[in-house]
Design a protein around this motif. Structure first.
Motif, PDB file in Angstrom:
ATOM      1  N   ASN A 151       0.817  -1.111  -0.014  1.00 24.90           N
ATOM      2  CA  ASN A 151      -0.122  -0.187  -0.011  1.00 24.90           C
ATOM      3  C   ASN A 151       0.901   1.239  -0.104  1.00 24.90           C
ATOM      4  O   ASN A 151       0.429   2.208   0.489  1.00 24.90           O
ATOM      5  N   GLU A 168       0.294   4.998   9.209  1.00 22.35           N
ATOM      6  CA  GLU A 168      -0.939   4.493   9.321  1.00 22.35           C
ATOM      7  C   GLU A 168      -1.509   3.855   7.993  1.00 22.35           C
ATOM      8  O   GLU A 168      -2.720   3.221   8.249  1.00 22.35           O
ATOM      9  N   ASN A 169      -0.883   3.810   6.784  1.00 21.76           N
ATOM     10  CA  ASN A 169      -1.384   3.125   5.564  1.00 21.76           C
ATOM     11  C   ASN A 169      -0.551   2.075   5.402  1.00 21.76           C
ATOM     12  O   ASN A 169      -1.258   1.210   4.340  1.00 21.76           O
ATOM     13  N   GLU A 170       0.528   1.536   6.069  1.00 22.01           N
ATOM     14  CA  GLU A 170       1.106   0.324   5.645  1.00 22.01           C
ATOM     15  C   GLU A 170       0.103  -0.987   5.852  1.00 22.01           C
ATOM     16  O   GLU A 170      -0.536  -0.892   6.792  1.00 22.01           O
ATOM     17  N   VAL A 171       0.427  -1.750   4.839  1.00 25.33           N
ATOM     18  CA  VAL A 171      -0.687  -2.901   4.843  1.00 25.33           C
ATOM     19  C   VAL A 171       0.423  -4.067   4.693  1.00 25.33           C
ATOM     20  O   VAL A 171       1.143  -4.248   3.798  1.00 25.33           O
ATOM     21  N   VAL A 218      -4.058   0.881  -5.634  1.00 23.99           N
ATOM     22  CA  VAL A 218      -3.645   1.610  -4.286  1.00 23.99           C
ATOM     23  C   VAL A 218      -4.457   3.110  -4.214  1.00 23.99           C
ATOM     24  O   VAL A 218      -4.940   3.224  -3.368  1.00 23.99           O
ATOM     25  N   SER A 225      -7.353   4.252  -1.624  1.00 22.04           N
ATOM     26  CA  SER A 225      -7.343   5.251  -0.896  1.00 22.04           C
ATOM     27  C   SER A 225      -8.374   6.482  -1.070  1.00 22.04           C
ATOM     28  O   SER A 225      -9.053   6.857  -0.161  1.00 22.04           O
ATOM     29  N   LYS A 228      -9.005   0.806   3.631  1.00 15.55           N
ATOM     30  CA  LYS A 228      -7.573   0.283   3.944  1.00 15.55           C
ATOM     31  C   LYS A 228      -7.669  -1.186   4.194  1.00 15.55           C
ATOM     32  O   LYS A 228      -8.214  -1.618   4.989  1.00 15.55           O
ATOM     33  N   SER A 244      -6.975  -4.915   5.322  1.00 17.81           N
ATOM     34  CA  SER A 244      -6.515  -5.456   6.374  1.00 17.81           C
ATOM     35  C   SER A 244      -5.306  -6.336   6.254  1.00 17.81           C
ATOM     36  O   SER A 244      -4.289  -6.334   6.896  1.00 17.81           O
ATOM     37  N   ILE A 282     -10.693  -6.928   3.155  1.00 13.30           N
ATOM     38  CA  ILE A 282     -11.330  -5.836   3.663  1.00 13.30           C
ATOM     39  C   ILE A 282     -12.230  -6.207   4.535  1.00 13.30           C
ATOM     40  O   ILE A 282     -12.820  -7.447   4.600  1.00 13.30           O
ATOM     41  N   ASP A 290     -16.632  -2.500   4.471  1.00  5.00           N
ATOM     42  CA  ASP A 290     -16.279  -1.678   3.428  1.00  5.00           C
ATOM     43  C   ASP A 290     -16.727  -2.319   2.001  1.00  5.00           C
ATOM     44  O   ASP A 290     -16.658  -1.796   1.079  1.00  5.00           O
TER      45      ASP A 290
END
Ligand code: ADP
Ligand code: MG
Length: 348
Positions: free
Chosen positions: A92, A156-159, A223, A227, A232, A234, A299, A303
């Motif tokens: 991500n 906060e965005n890393e997956v 990606v 966004s 986001k 999981s 996800i 969502d």
């Protein structure tokens, strides 16, 4: 097939190592402010301020990962970049820089390396990447190309692969199996060509699958889309080895199980028709083919409405408790365990 014997040939020894590096890299311009120092010093210098940095590398060897009898060098350069960017997007993250290392035998003229670098440059332009360095050396026989990609991501965005939770939805971008079937067609045409070099193959029915093999794309757009949709994942992974081994990676690392629905696996009509022609099961191809470079992610069910209408995304399964195992639910509604078939190059 693609070799043109009349092409101009400049011996690599005419330039020397430094002349060659200069020649191949002179067009690269810096696009990102995080690139402080690019090609030309002992090392590149990057500054990402407070962002997290992701780094990934891939090695491609002639005869193992590619065959130059049907892979034009320009496409090889492009693909070598794409396979690395795909790994960055699977975190991500935003891909920003690459390094490119090559080992070449003197059977390659300068013009061949110019083609390789034209492909690298095209990918770097399309995906907005700085080429910040590399290494150049000679090889006794084949061609080797190794790309390292660097990217940035807000914490906060890393997956990771490890975040899937029971009841999450399993989602895949695009469609699967095309690159593998494209390879089957190219291998078949290579054999035909060996017997009759004057035959003109009709590749029209296979344009999409051949393009997926020779000129894959990385899903930077997905990606961005996620966004924009405020989703986001999981967990996430890119599909390089085939759907089944990637699902197993997510499940093992997330300590979950999964039900995958055969009827939901997205297939292009050309994959279906070519599978029929080759008498191969299209589900097997999607599960074990690989080189799709699509994104596979999970996800939260909350969502679902955000992604539901999107034609580039297919929900293909549900995450279960680990003890329930990893299964394919077939069209006939039978349940069969999903097995990994990665590491193809070690078994062939
Ligand atoms: P060194 O001797 O310190 O390894 P090189 O002469 O190999 O330095 O490289 C000089 C510069 O050119 C460095 O910035 C290096 O990263 C870059 N470079 C070398 N080979 C390549 C390549 N194939 N593609 C892109 N950059 C390269
Ligand atoms: Mg060097």
């Amino acid at each position: 097939m693609i070799e043109d014997k009349n092409q101009q040939r400049t011996q690599l020894s005419d330039l020397g190592e430094f002349g060659l590096i200069d020649h191949l890299t002179k067009n690269f311009k810096v696009k990102h402010k995080s690139t402080i120092k690019s090609i030309g010093d002992d090392a590149a210098v990057l500054n990402f301020d407070n962002k997290k940095i992701v780094v990934t590398t891939d090695l491609l060897l002639e005869g193992v990962h590619f065959d130059l009898s049907y892979m034009p060098l320009k496409h090889l350069g492009y693909k070598a970049v794409i396979v690395n960017l795909s790994d960055v997007y699977a975190m991500n993250a935003k891909a920003t820089q690459i390094t490119v290392s090559i080992a070449v035998s003197n059977r390659f003229p300068l013009e061949a390396l110019e083609d390789l670098y034209a492909g690298i440059e095209t990918a770097a332009d399309i995906y907005d990447i700085d080429v910040i360095g590399g290494d150049t050396t000679s090889s006794n026989k084949g061609l080797l190309i190794s790309v390292t990609a660097i990217g940035e991501v807000e914490s906060e965005n890393e997956v990771y692969r490890s975040g899937a939770k029971p009841n999450d939805l399993l989602v895949v971008s695009g469609d699967l199996g095309a690159a593998y079937m494209g390879l089957q067609v190219l291998e078949r045409e290579k054999e035909v060509y060996k017997v009759n070099p004057n035959s003109q193959p009709d590749l029209e029915p296979y344009t999409y699958i051949i393009e997926r093999q020779l000129k894959p794309e990385a899903r930077k757009d997905i990606v961005k889309l996620l966004s924009e949709l405020g989703v986001k994942p999981s967990s996430m992974i890119d599909i390089s080895d085939g759907l089944s081994s990637e699902i197993i990676h997510i499940c093992k690392q997330s300590k979950v199980g999964c039900d995958l629905y055969e009827e939901k696996i997205p297939l292009d009509p050309q994959v279906i028709s070519t599978c029929e022609e080759f008498n191969i099961d299209s589900t097997t191809v999607a599960l074990n083919g690989g080189e799709d470079y699509e994104l596979l992610f999970t996800i939260s069910q909350d969502d679902f409405l955000k992604i539901k209408a999107n034609p580039s995304l297919s929900v293909i399964g549900y995450i279960k408790e680990e003890k329930e195992g990893i299964h394919l639910i077939t069209r006939a509604d039978t349940k069969i365990p999903v097995k990994a078939q990665g590491w193809k190059n070690f078994n062939d």
